[in-house]
Enzyme design. Structure first.
Site, PDB file in Angstrom:
ATOM      1  N   GLY A 247     -48.614  71.022 -43.890  1.00  9.67           N
ATOM      2  CA  GLY A 247     -47.272  70.637 -43.442  1.00  9.67           C
ATOM      3  C   GLY A 247     -46.595  69.773 -44.487  1.00  9.67           C
ATOM      4  N   ILE A 636     -63.923  55.196 -47.176  1.00  9.30           N
ATOM      5  CA  ILE A 636     -63.673  56.635 -47.248  1.00  9.30           C
ATOM      6  C   ILE A 636     -64.596  57.286 -46.210  1.00  9.30           C
ATOM      7  CG2 ILE A 636     -63.763  58.687 -48.728  1.00  9.30           C
ATOM      8  CD1 ILE A 636     -61.546  56.562 -49.414  1.00  9.30           C
ATOM      9  N   LEU A 637     -64.012  57.867 -45.186  1.00  5.21           N
ATOM     10  CA  LEU A 637     -64.809  58.309 -44.039  1.00  5.21           C
ATOM     11  C   LEU A 637     -65.652  59.537 -44.353  1.00  5.21           C
ATOM     12  CD1 LEU A 637     -62.196  57.817 -41.171  1.00  5.21           C
ATOM     13  CD2 LEU A 637     -63.943  56.224 -41.967  1.00  5.21           C
ATOM     14  N   ASN A 638     -65.107  60.427 -45.188  1.00  2.91           N
ATOM     15  CA  ASN A 638     -65.849  61.640 -45.537  1.00  2.91           C
ATOM     16  C   ASN A 638     -65.573  61.961 -47.004  1.00  2.91           C
ATOM     17  OD1 ASN A 638     -66.606  64.365 -46.031  1.00  2.91           O
ATOM     18  ND2 ASN A 638     -66.417  64.853 -43.847  1.00  2.91           N
ATOM     19  N   LYS A 640     -66.350  64.372 -48.849  1.00  4.70           N
ATOM     20  CA  LYS A 640     -66.032  65.758 -49.176  1.00  4.70           C
ATOM     21  C   LYS A 640     -64.573  66.081 -48.822  1.00  4.70           C
ATOM     22  CE  LYS A 640     -68.489  70.142 -48.923  1.00  4.70           C
ATOM     23  NZ  LYS A 640     -69.674  70.775 -48.328  1.00  4.70           N
ATOM     24  N   LYS A 708     -58.064  52.992 -45.116  1.00  4.39           N
ATOM     25  CA  LYS A 708     -56.646  52.785 -45.420  1.00  4.39           C
ATOM     26  C   LYS A 708     -55.817  54.065 -45.365  1.00  4.39           C
ATOM     27  CE  LYS A 708     -56.850  48.650 -48.338  1.00  4.39           C
ATOM     28  NZ  LYS A 708     -56.641  48.151 -49.705  1.00  4.39           N
ATOM     29  N   GLY A 709     -56.443  55.212 -45.436  1.00  2.74           N
ATOM     30  CA  GLY A 709     -55.661  56.458 -45.471  1.00  2.74           C
ATOM     31  C   GLY A 709     -55.432  56.900 -46.894  1.00  2.74           C
ATOM     32  N   GLY A 711     -53.853  60.409 -47.676  1.00  2.00           N
ATOM     33  CA  GLY A 711     -53.061  61.628 -47.854  1.00  2.00           C
ATOM     34  C   GLY A 711     -51.937  61.501 -48.863  1.00  2.00           C
ATOM     35  N   GLU A 712     -51.183  60.425 -48.788  1.00  2.40           N
ATOM     36  CA  GLU A 712     -49.961  60.354 -49.576  1.00  2.40           C
ATOM     37  C   GLU A 712     -50.181  59.758 -50.961  1.00  2.40           C
ATOM     38  OE1 GLU A 712     -47.033  61.032 -47.405  1.00  2.40           O
ATOM     39  OE2 GLU A 712     -48.081  60.811 -45.513  1.00  2.40           O
TER      40      GLU A 712
HETATM   41 MO1  MOS Z   1     -46.571  62.858 -44.730  1.00  4.11          MO
HETATM   42  S1  MOS Z   1     -44.847  63.252 -45.845  1.00  4.11           S
HETATM   43  O1  MOS Z   1     -45.978  61.604 -43.702  1.00  4.11           O
HETATM   44  O2  MOS Z   1     -46.794  64.368 -43.901  1.00  4.11           O
END
Ligand code: MOS
Length: 745
Positions: A247, A636-638, A640, A708-709, A711-712
């Site tokens: 997404g 870091i949870l995983n 991989k 902390k996350g 993805g971004e």
């Molecule tokens: Mo991220 S841009 O909040 O899917």
């Protein structure tokens, strides 16, 4: 009590390890069901009709030919569409829903055809003849007065009413008196999201109840928007989204085709499936807006920043203000007493932009980190050294201490892995054979967000557990990491955890965005699992037949699929406790929400990116040959799925640096490269040797998991690192993305 996973102690059996995806088999065998793969009895197919102009009025839509086709059930246009009269403005995006005949952007959805087959619906859509009264669209940000102001020498360009930003100290005075300074304009283009799975929805009404099989990053927000739009109770709408094929922010919003599918389903009194084609996604479902950013930096001779000013403008639509918050992290990455940031928007005849991976930080870091690099050459200081000299000991904006900040460790480990010490200071000073060789680096940061989330955990009499939460797995590994957290908290083997996600009838969770799912939903899963254990402890200590009868609660831990006294084999399996109590199951539902930690600490992830490019001087093609990213992102949870996600984001950054660019015809306002043949994205052959390193970072303050996350932050800084490497190789500073051959020559 069972140990808390994020308390800084070594991980349990699963959390922190490279665990395979629990949904891996479903995905590789095709058994994972994506939105378009849901098929309901009597279901029909809807195909949207999109405008071929960018601005004007629809004067006529001739549907007579289309209606004659066999199998066509309905043709909904602005001339016959259901009037939507919500009592209040629906939350989410401002949607164009056939309520008037205005065309506000190219490829606006202006109708929907419903037929018995997808082929018939496509055919019918092509036969609809649309007549417009066309106006000249304005799609160029550079023709707007806000752009002229950005470039004027008058300093206070961004102090207009609409500007949002930060201010500290006295920028004007510090900048005027500085010995070393940079004043440059950087730009990043419009970019379109291209998730592998296109937008798709199946809408099905049963009386006043609507079910949507949708591809979304936010089942609850979709439910709310849809309910508000149709003026029905939220409890009458169910949104199901078990698998999402990417997404990247575009699926955080509910877009018009979802509402149109539901309108169509109501009209034909049958379920309707709508899938957008790749080209149809260039307009009505968001994109990253173009940004133009002016950066002014000043420093003393010893390389200490004395002034920063970051002014950002981005394009938006005429019907909604979307802010690309490019200056968002500028105030915090470096210690600097005098700072101004501003953000302004320019409304154009385009669709509404939306979040795209690290919205704000991705384009913002390109400008800031390029400018830092330029300043390093002015000062004749190594770019990495310049950053170290400006490390902020606490948050320069709020004055709060960091919950943790390992950016210096990232610099160190990243530089060592990359071999940064081999870099010569001067541009055009390194070669690899006949190729020019360039090393560039950049810093990255992204805030750590967390929102209230809930989860339900059921331990069944057979010793297995069912974990349920509304949250969506958008391909990042949510099924897997949540199973890991539950398995470790319950001391169950991961195979015994059944997990259900992606349904608005399950416990409420936030949207899958802002890199906050691990922290938000993970904390709720841990809490629910802990509460299930607590219930079992209560049963056991009250049961005379239990080896734990009258034991001290605090001495009991979950281990080996049961409850035992700590450091002892005295205890029993969950199955024994449940069986003796004559129960079918033990259920715990928990909500976990952030406390006041953000009032005490400034909480962010950090990273350092190092890029190597090689450029054949005869062809000027910038070829990325190596990319190293070192990150401090808490637990870091995983390993991989995390590494996989970082590779994806870094690849996204490579696309941003070298390829991605949505091109609009300035006269007609039409996107000219609206497909994957013309819109270039990196493929395997474009991706060099990449390395991801997570530095050990223990954060006791951030949330129960210490995560902390990630993805971004994975895209943040990548474009600047590559641009800086291109300059180092060639002496050519490219300030306008993407860095294509014509700009390097
Ligand atoms: Mo991220 S841009 O909040 O899917």
């Amino acid at each position: 009590m069972a140990g808390t996973i994020g308390d800084g102690k070594p991980a349990g059996k699963y959390v922190g390890k490279a665990v395979d995806r629990v949904d891996g088999h479903l995905k590789v065998t095709g058994a994972a069901t994506y939105a378009a793969e849901h098929t309901i009895d009597n279901q029909l197919y809807g195909v949207v009709i999109q405008s071929t102009i960018a601005k004007g009025t629809i004067t006529k839509m001739d549907t007579s030919e289309a209606e004659k086709l066999p199998g066509v059930k309905a043709l909904i246009t602005p001339f016959n569409a259901q009037k939507l009269s919500s009592k209040k403005t629906p939350s989410g995006r401002t949607l164009l829903l056939l309520q008037d005949k205005q065309v506000k952007h190219s490829r606006q959805n202006i109708g929907i055809v419903v037929a018995d087959t997808w082929e018939n619906a496509c055919h019918a859509a092509e036969l609809v003849k649309v007549t417009y009264k066309q106006s000249e669209p304005q799609v160029e940000i550079e023709k707007h007065s806000t752009y002229e102001k950005l470039n004027s020498t008058a300093s206070e360009t961004g102090s207009s009413e609409s500007a949002s930003g930060h201010k500290r100290g006295n920028f004007d005075r510090a900048f005027a008196s500085a010995d070393y300074k940079i004043d440059q304009v950087y730009s990043t283009p419009m970019e379109n999201h291209n998730p592998m799975e296109p937008f798709a929805v199946v809408a099905s009404w049963e009386g006043e109840h609507l079910t949507l099989y949708d591809t979304t990053q936010a089942v609850f927000a979709t439910r709310k928007t849809v309910a508000e739009t149709f003026d029905i109770a939220e409890s009458h709408v169910r949104v199901i989204s078990p698998f999402v094929g990417g997404g990247f922010g575009s699926k955080l919003s509910t877009w018009s085709h979802v509402i149109l599918a539901a309108m169509a389903a109501r009209k034909v009194n049958a379920p309707v499936k709508v899938v957008l084609g790749r080209t149809q996604m260039y307009g009505p479902v968001g994109f990253r807006p173009k940004t133009i950013q002016r950066l002014r930096l000043a420093a003393s001779k010893d390389g200490k920043l004395t002034a920063i000013r970051h002014d950002n403008i981005n394009e938006t639509s005429h019907f909604e203000d979307y802010v690309e918050a490019s200056t968002h992290t500028t105030s915090r990455l470096y210690a600097c007493p005098n700072l101004v940031t501003t953000q302004n928007q320019v409304a154009l005849d385009i669709g509404t932009p939306t979040w795209m991976r690290a919205p704000g930080e991705a384009p913002g870091s390109f400008a800031l980190e390029s400018a830092l690099d330029e300043l390093a050459y002015e000062l004749k200081i190594d770019p990495l050294e310049l950053r170290l000299r400006n490390y902020p000991e606490k948050d320069p904006d709020s004055g709060l201490p960091w919950s943790s900040n390992s950016i210096r460790e990232c610099y160190k480990v990243g530089a060592e892995t990359f071999g940064w010490h081999k870099r010569k200071l001067e541009p055009k000073s390194m070669k690899s054979g006949k190729h020019l060789l360039g090393y560039g680096m950049a810093a990255a940061t992204y805030p750590t967000y967390r929102m209230a989330a809930s989860a339900q955990l059921t331990i069944l009499a057979n010793g297995t557990a069912l974990l349920q939460a509304g949250s969506q797995d958008i391909g990042t590994g949510t099924y897997t990491i949540m199973s890991q957290v539950a398995a470790d908290t319950l001391a169950l083997s991961i195979e015994k955890i059944k997990i259900e996600l992606g349904d608005s009838t399950l416990p409420r969770t936030p949207l899958s965005g802002g890199s906050m799912t691990a922290a938000s939903v993970g904390s709720a899963v841990q809490e629910a699992a802990q509460q299930a254990i607590n219930s079992l402890i209560k049963i056991a200590i009250a049961d005379q037949a239990s080896p734990l009868y009258q034991a001290n609660v605090d001495s009991i831990v979950a281990k080996d699929e049961g409850l035992y006294l700590a450091n002892s084999s005295k205890g029993e399996k969950f199955t024994e406790i449940i069986k003796r109590a004559n129960l079918k199951q033990v259920v715990a539902k928990a909500e976990s929400r952030p406390g006041k930690e953000d009032e005490k600490y400034s909480m962010h992830s950090y990273g350092a990116i190092f890029a190597e490019v090689q450029i054949d001087p005869d062809f000027a093609r910038p070829k990325l040959t190596r990319l190293v990213g070192a990150y401090g992102a808490g637990k870091i949870l995983n390993l991989k799925t995390a590494r996989n996600q970082m590779f994806g984001g870094m690849t996204f950054g490579i696309g941003m640096a070298l390829m991605e660019h949505t091109l609009i015809d300035p006269k007609f306002g039409r996107i000219m490269n609206a497909d994957l043949a013309e819109y270039h994205m990196p493929v395997n052959a474009d991706i060099p040797n990449m390395e991801v390193i997570f530095v050990d970072e223990v954060d006791q303050h951030i949330n129960p998991l210490g995560a902390k996350g990630i993805g971004e932050i994975s895209i943040t800084g990548v474009a600047a690192a590559i641009a800086n490497a291109v300059y180092h190789a060639t002496g050519k500073r490219v300030r306008d993305l993407p860095i294509t051959i014509d700009k390097v020559m």
